[in-house]
Design an enzyme around this catalytic site. Sequence first.
Site, mmCIF file in Angstrom:
data_model
loop_
_atom_site.group_PDB
_atom_site.id
_atom_site.type_symbol
_atom_site.label_atom_id
_atom_site.label_comp_id
_atom_site.label_asym_id
_atom_site.label_seq_id
_atom_site.Cartn_x
_atom_site.Cartn_y
_atom_site.Cartn_z
ATOM 1 N N SER A 254 85.777 102.219 37.532
ATOM 2 C CA SER A 254 86.957 102.901 37.673
ATOM 3 C C SER A 254 86.895 103.516 36.107
ATOM 4 O O SER A 254 86.137 103.725 35.314
ATOM 5 C CB SER A 254 88.171 101.639 37.444
ATOM 6 O OG SER A 254 88.140 101.002 35.964
ATOM 7 N N LYS A 255 88.228 104.125 35.930
ATOM 8 C CA LYS A 255 88.343 105.043 34.753
ATOM 9 C C LYS A 255 88.084 104.507 33.462
ATOM 10 O O LYS A 255 87.993 105.008 32.390
ATOM 11 C CB LYS A 255 89.675 105.711 34.640
ATOM 12 C CG LYS A 255 89.833 106.882 35.771
ATOM 13 C CD LYS A 255 91.318 107.554 35.630
ATOM 14 C CE LYS A 255 91.091 108.703 36.673
ATOM 15 N NZ LYS A 255 90.198 109.807 36.401
ATOM 16 N N ARG A 256 88.368 103.039 33.337
ATOM 17 C CA ARG A 256 88.126 102.329 32.363
ATOM 18 C C ARG A 256 86.838 102.270 31.691
ATOM 19 O O ARG A 256 86.582 102.237 30.396
ATOM 20 C CB ARG A 256 88.862 100.943 32.234
ATOM 21 C CG ARG A 256 88.036 100.223 33.202
ATOM 22 C CD ARG A 256 88.537 98.565 33.012
ATOM 23 N NE ARG A 256 87.744 97.593 34.176
ATOM 24 C CZ ARG A 256 87.894 97.611 35.273
ATOM 25 N NH1 ARG A 256 88.794 98.296 36.062
ATOM 26 N NH2 ARG A 256 87.189 96.781 36.046
#
Length: 491
Positions: A254-256
Amino acid sequence: MSVRVRYAPSPTGLQHIGGVRTALFNYFFARSQGGSFILRVEDTDRTRYSDEALQDLYDTFQWLGIRWDEGPDVGGDFGPYVQSERFDLYREYADRLLESGHAYRCYCTAERLEELRKSQKKATGYDRRCRDLSPEEEKRLAEELKSQGQEPVIRFKIPLEGSTSFSDEIMGTITRKNRDINPDPVILKGDGFPTYHLANVVDDHLMEITHILRAQEWIPSGPLHVLLYEAFGWEPPKYCHLPMVMGKDGQKLSKRHGSTSVREFRNEGYLPEALLNYVSLLGWSYDDSREFFTREELEELFSLEKLNKAPGVFDYKKLAWFNGQYIRQTEDGELKEALIPFLVRDGIVSDPPTKDERRIIDNFIPLVKPRLKTLGEIAALVRFLFQDVEPEDPEIAVPKKLDLAETIGVLESGRELISRLDSLGDEEMEEQFRARAQELEVKLGDMMGPLRVGLTGSTVSPPLIESCRLIGTDESLRRIDRLIAALKGRL
């Protein structure tokens, strides 16, 4: 049986690594089997639909060099290939399920459904209130719903007993008790829009899809889809649920974790060949050793048997290493043209580059090629060739094992050697620097490091002597003198 597979994205966001991996596996499987790869745009989620996302879909696969055999932009015998253009079909097939007793109209208001959701201690789903209404009850509830300006939805009847199984090419037989399947899901909403489950099954059947390759997160939908196929009297396609794409922390990518959309990687300067190659290894391997494949080789070698059950781990460092290897293999002329847009974007050269700027670019390609991991790194690496760059803090030029005065002495000695640049070749210059470092009893790195900071404003740069030649002897000496003066001001 001719293999027919599809990639069916929803244009609600940019194309991300997980979705692209699914598309690539479908594409390579189709090519390896001499089959067809179809693009179908599932745009029924109108609240999240985005024109930008749809354009990004086309741009991404054009950049990767992937072409579908059938789709909205190329046509085909099984269109339309956009779900919003197929609404009449979904209504027709929802009505068929009503007629066969496999579905029913639900007259519950939005308010009642919200109250039901809030009253449940855990999410157990719809309570089947409208499943077996008498004609009188149905008429009464229909009038009440209509008076509130709402239309009934159509729900699919999940069997109350037994279990449903389907075979997966990787996972084997998967069985789920019917009571554990989402109870009587909506298949056609009050506004006439189908839900994912109905549209997906109808489209896959009518488009004669033979194999469904999709992420493992869709496994819970498998039994429901099989029940829909059975209700229609259709043969389900073969299922192959692909391993998840995870970050190094074991969580779904994910973007994290960093960049996840292909657009981001493209903007950072990754090559399409490198990204395609690396992403294709996330959950698939040809053998235990080989890592590099062209698109054409993957089209020939890909097989479902070599897919892994375990998740694929997306390693950003490994991708950067991969990209660096592809940059090394790129011809100098091709690499130069690929780098120019990044130099223009970051304000290093004009658009188009001037004759003098092109001369510098031609000369620095052999110097930077072994050092680049992404094309986007080029601006920081060569800015000093086009602009007079000073270090923010002159003392970054001071090596750990030298003090300020010793560093000034090293710079003055190095300056004297660089003044001979026009009369000596590269090898002779290197020999003189080695000899001078030995005389001064310092490491060669501690000799070159302060000079590098003076010339480039950074502790990292292409080879120093070649860089001096590109800057020019007079300009090189001027920059070194400036650093010497700045350090003397700190004594």
